[in-house]
Structure formats: structure tokens, C-alpha cells
Design an enzyme around this catalytic site. Sequence first.
Site, mmCIF file in Angstrom:
data_model
loop_
_atom_site.group_PDB
_atom_site.id
_atom_site.type_symbol
_atom_site.label_atom_id
_atom_site.label_comp_id
_atom_site.label_asym_id
_atom_site.label_seq_id
_atom_site.Cartn_x
_atom_site.Cartn_y
_atom_site.Cartn_z
ATOM 1 N N ASP A 109 -1.846 10.844 -1.778
ATOM 2 C CA ASP A 109 -2.295 9.827 -2.742
ATOM 3 C C ASP A 109 -2.637 10.441 -4.081
ATOM 4 O O ASP A 109 -2.525 9.807 -5.119
ATOM 5 C CB ASP A 109 -3.486 9.053 -2.189
ATOM 6 C CG ASP A 109 -3.004 8.140 -1.083
ATOM 7 O OD1 ASP A 109 -2.895 8.611 0.060
ATOM 8 O OD2 ASP A 109 -2.664 6.984 -1.391
ATOM 9 N N ARG B 273 -7.459 -0.142 -6.738
ATOM 10 C CA ARG B 273 -7.766 0.900 -5.747
ATOM 11 C C ARG B 273 -7.965 2.230 -6.486
ATOM 12 O O ARG B 273 -7.221 2.520 -7.422
ATOM 13 C CB ARG B 273 -6.646 1.007 -4.685
ATOM 14 C CG ARG B 273 -6.543 -0.254 -3.818
ATOM 15 C CD ARG B 273 -5.634 -0.059 -2.626
ATOM 16 N NE ARG B 273 -6.213 0.831 -1.632
ATOM 17 C CZ ARG B 273 -5.517 1.358 -0.633
ATOM 18 N NH1 ARG B 273 -4.218 1.105 -0.516
ATOM 19 N NH2 ARG B 273 -6.101 2.133 0.258
ATOM 20 N N GLN C 244 -1.708 2.326 9.984
ATOM 21 C CA GLN C 244 -0.422 2.407 9.249
ATOM 22 C C GLN C 244 0.629 3.150 10.069
ATOM 23 O O GLN C 244 1.820 2.869 9.953
ATOM 24 C CB GLN C 244 -0.623 3.144 7.913
ATOM 25 C CG GLN C 244 -1.389 2.366 6.858
ATOM 26 C CD GLN C 244 -2.870 2.697 6.880
ATOM 27 O OE1 GLN C 244 -3.432 3.047 7.923
ATOM 28 N NE2 GLN C 244 -3.529 2.565 5.745
ATOM 29 N N ARG D 68 0.869 -1.185 0.000
ATOM 30 C CA ARG D 68 0.000 0.000 0.000
ATOM 31 C C ARG D 68 0.905 1.233 0.000
ATOM 32 O O ARG D 68 2.120 1.099 0.097
ATOM 33 C CB ARG D 68 -1.022 -0.006 1.162
ATOM 34 C CG ARG D 68 -0.650 -0.663 2.431
ATOM 35 C CD ARG D 68 0.492 -0.041 3.152
ATOM 36 N NE ARG D 68 0.289 1.384 3.338
ATOM 37 C CZ ARG D 68 1.236 2.254 3.574
ATOM 38 N NH1 ARG D 68 2.514 1.861 3.666
ATOM 39 N NH2 ARG D 68 0.983 3.541 3.732
ATOM 40 N N GLY D 69 0.270 2.411 -0.097
ATOM 41 C CA GLY D 69 1.067 3.631 -0.249
ATOM 42 C C GLY D 69 1.156 3.940 -1.737
ATOM 43 O O GLY D 69 1.480 3.043 -2.540
ATOM 44 N N ALA D 70 0.848 5.183 -2.106
ATOM 45 C CA ALA D 70 0.657 5.513 -3.524
ATOM 46 C C ALA D 70 1.817 5.105 -4.443
ATOM 47 O O ALA D 70 1.604 4.366 -5.415
ATOM 48 C CB ALA D 70 0.337 7.006 -3.649
ATOM 49 N N ASN E 256 -5.135 12.488 1.008
ATOM 50 C CA ASN E 256 -4.222 11.595 1.736
ATOM 51 C C ASN E 256 -5.058 10.839 2.758
ATOM 52 O O ASN E 256 -6.271 11.046 2.898
ATOM 53 C CB ASN E 256 -3.093 12.401 2.399
ATOM 54 C CG ASN E 256 -1.987 11.498 2.927
ATOM 55 O OD1 ASN E 256 -1.515 10.597 2.240
ATOM 56 N ND2 ASN E 256 -1.586 11.683 4.169
ATOM 57 N N LYS E 257 -4.420 9.961 3.486
ATOM 58 C CA LYS E 257 -5.107 9.083 4.443
ATOM 59 C C LYS E 257 -6.083 9.844 5.335
ATOM 60 O O LYS E 257 -5.782 10.941 5.807
ATOM 61 C CB LYS E 257 -4.031 8.370 5.280
ATOM 62 C CG LYS E 257 -4.516 7.396 6.308
ATOM 63 C CD LYS E 257 -5.462 6.336 5.783
ATOM 64 C CE LYS E 257 -4.924 5.598 4.578
ATOM 65 N NZ LYS E 257 -5.981 4.808 3.883
HETATM 66 O O1 MRU Z 1 -4.445 3.170 2.269
HETATM 67 P P1 MRU Z 1 -2.978 3.359 2.127
HETATM 68 O O2 MRU Z 1 -2.175 2.778 3.235
HETATM 69 O O3 MRU Z 1 -2.490 2.926 0.754
HETATM 70 O O4 MRU Z 1 -2.790 4.937 2.191
HETATM 71 C C1 MRU Z 1 -1.499 5.461 2.081
HETATM 72 C C2 MRU Z 1 -1.420 6.917 2.326
HETATM 73 O O5 MRU Z 1 -2.406 7.591 2.518
HETATM 74 C C3 MRU Z 1 -0.054 7.548 2.233
HETATM 75 O O6 MRU Z 1 0.036 8.639 3.084
HETATM 76 C C4 MRU Z 1 0.169 8.021 0.787
HETATM 77 O O7 MRU Z 1 -0.052 6.991 -0.124
HETATM 78 C C5 MRU Z 1 1.527 8.557 0.593
HETATM 79 S S1 MRU Z 1 2.705 7.277 0.444
HETATM 80 C C6 MRU Z 1 4.232 7.905 0.143
#
Ligand code: MRU
Length: 351
Positions: free
Chosen positions: A238, A90, A197, A47-49, A248-249
Site C-alpha cells: 500500500d 483512506r 480479501q 480496494r487495493g492501492a 501492506n495488509k
Molecule cells: O484494505 P485493502 O483491501 O485495500 O488492502 C489492500 C492491500 O493491502 C493490498 O495488498 C495492496 O493494496 C496491494 S494491491 C495491488
Amino acid sequence: MSSFKTLEWAGDAVLLLDQRKLPAEEVMLACRSAEETARAIENMVVRGAPAIGVCAAMGLALGAKQIKSNDSAAFAKSFETLCARMARTRPTAVNLFWAIDRMKARFAREEKRPVSEIQNALEEEALAIHAEDIAVCRALGRVGAEVVPDGARILTHCNAGALATGGYGTALGVVRAAVEAGKRVHVISSETRPFLQGARLTVWELQKDKIPVTLITDSMAGHLMQRGEIDLVIVGADRIAANGDVANKIGTYTHAVLARTHDLPFYVAAPLSTIDLRTPTGAGIPIESRDPEEVTRAGASRIAPEGTRALHPAFDVTPAAYVSGIITEMGLARSPLADSIRDLFRDPGSK
Ligand code: MRU
């Protein structure tokens, strides 16, 4: 660099550090097809963009290798089907679509060549996307380190680290670069309910690399800011709209509003591949809705009564007005963000 591998190309598989199991277990999961790779993205193994983008590219390279046909039209059709499947994993992180578009563009450039050469080219492209992601995060880390004062106490949310990228991090890439520049920093990680996370991943990753970190619950941030115990906020993204609104999250927006109230800088660290010029404002960013069971449970334990109605928007949008700056590999974009973002994309030769 980080002392662990988030994801790795193995030629016949995509190897992923299974982030669902952290911090209790460090297990590499082998995805042996594009479909297995797509499911790993859906299920939050990775996970993470930026990491999602790199992983999708590797999954497509793997899927392309496994297409049996030597007929170029049939190969093109199968590859298109794989791209469409990967795009359904996603919805919010634009790096996923950016990486798929890049793989499609490479395919279009190689389309006339024999299938085996197209397959090699797609593998090469996926590996380039991975290597570039690390280089880009290092570059934005150096840009961001400039705004981090020595001794800073930095609040971050979710995990925007090596685990969320090809291996260095965006928000935590800035932290790593500040440490490499000899600055003393202390990270305050908000736990990031409901998927945790911050607690599970950011604390794990920083401990692993011996960077000082303290865990708080999401609701403690305002209290610490009021007492002068946080100096600045740095988060990842994201998707950033053309006007500088930042998805973002979930919970990021709350931190941004609190930072403004307490006159603290609020920075977003992200590569240009996270900026979506085709989406004019944050209102156009699709927000993923995840299973409400992730809210009514903490791990395997139920924490709300049976039958509880719960919501789970996985991301929120912080309006550009709350963002002090966007830290990218091409420099720091400041207000007015819409203009600064446009400048970041301007061909340097045309200036
Ligand atoms: O749902 P996730 O864990 O994929 O969400 C991730 C985030 O919101 C991160 O902050 C974002 O992707 C930046 S990653 C460098």
C-alpha cells in the site's frame, strides 16, 4: 489479462465491481458523482492501492464534469474541494494521493483553457492513469516472473490481483506473467482476517482465471513453511517508504518474519506509484484503523461476546530488512533497498 473488469469509465458514471459482495454475487455498482465514488472507496466496494488510485482519478474526472460554473476561479475552487474530499477516503495507500496529485497537476497545466476543455483533459488523464496501471502491472509482472521457479508454490496475502489494480495485478500480476511464460505455479492464499480479501477475492479471481490456488487460514503459513510446502512469498504493498519499509495488509509482517526464519524469499510487487519518497521510513506511514466490528463479526455473524473490546489496525509495516526484493516496472530492487529505490527513480538519461 483477467477475465473480468474491476472498474470501468462509463462517461457519466464510474462502474465498480462490488467487491463486498464477492464471491457470492458479481454486481457492477454505478457511482454517478465524485461523492458516490469517494464513498465506494471508503466502504470497500473497490480496494487495493492501485485500484483506489484509478478509481479516485475517475471520480475526480466525473466530479469535474458535473461542476456547473464556466468561471475558471469558481471551477478551480470546486475542483480543489473534490480533491480534498477524495483524499479523506483512506489514509494508507499512497496511490490515492499519487493519483489525486496527478489530476491536480493536469488541471494546473490546463487551467487557462475554457472549462469544457479542462473537463475533457481531466477525463483523458483519468483514462491514461487506468491504461498505464495495466501496462505497468504487466511490465512488473514480467520482471517478477524471472524470480519464480517452475513449479513454485507461492504464498500470497490479501488480494494484490486484478481486483486490486486497473486489471492485471501486482503480486498476482507476477503469477499471471509466470503462467504466461509457461511456468507451472500453485498459489497458496492466506484468508486475510478480518476482511477476508484472500479467501473471498484472491481465490475467486484465480479460480476465474484457472490458476491453481489453495486457501489456508493466516495461522497455517508457518506450519506449511516448516514442512517445505511453500517456496516463496509474494505480496503487494500500500505504501513503500524511501528506505524500503513496506506497509501492506495486516498479517504481512508475520509472513515476512516466518519467511526469514525458514530462509524463504519474500518479495513485494508494486508499481513506482506505491513508493513514497517523501516518507523516509515505515514509522511515518499512517496506518488505517478500521471498525473493530469487522473483527468481532464474520460477515453478518457475531463471533465474540457482546461488548468485546477489539482492535483493527488494517495494515502493518514490514521492515526493509525482511524484504528480499521489490519487483517494479523499472526492475527488481534488492538490498540495500534505499539505494536501489533511489536508482529506480533516476532519470535514465542522466545515468
Ligand atoms: O484494505 P485493502 O483491501 O485495500 O488492502 C489492500 C492491500 O493491502 C493490498 O495488498 C495492496 O493494496 C496491494 S494491491 C495491488
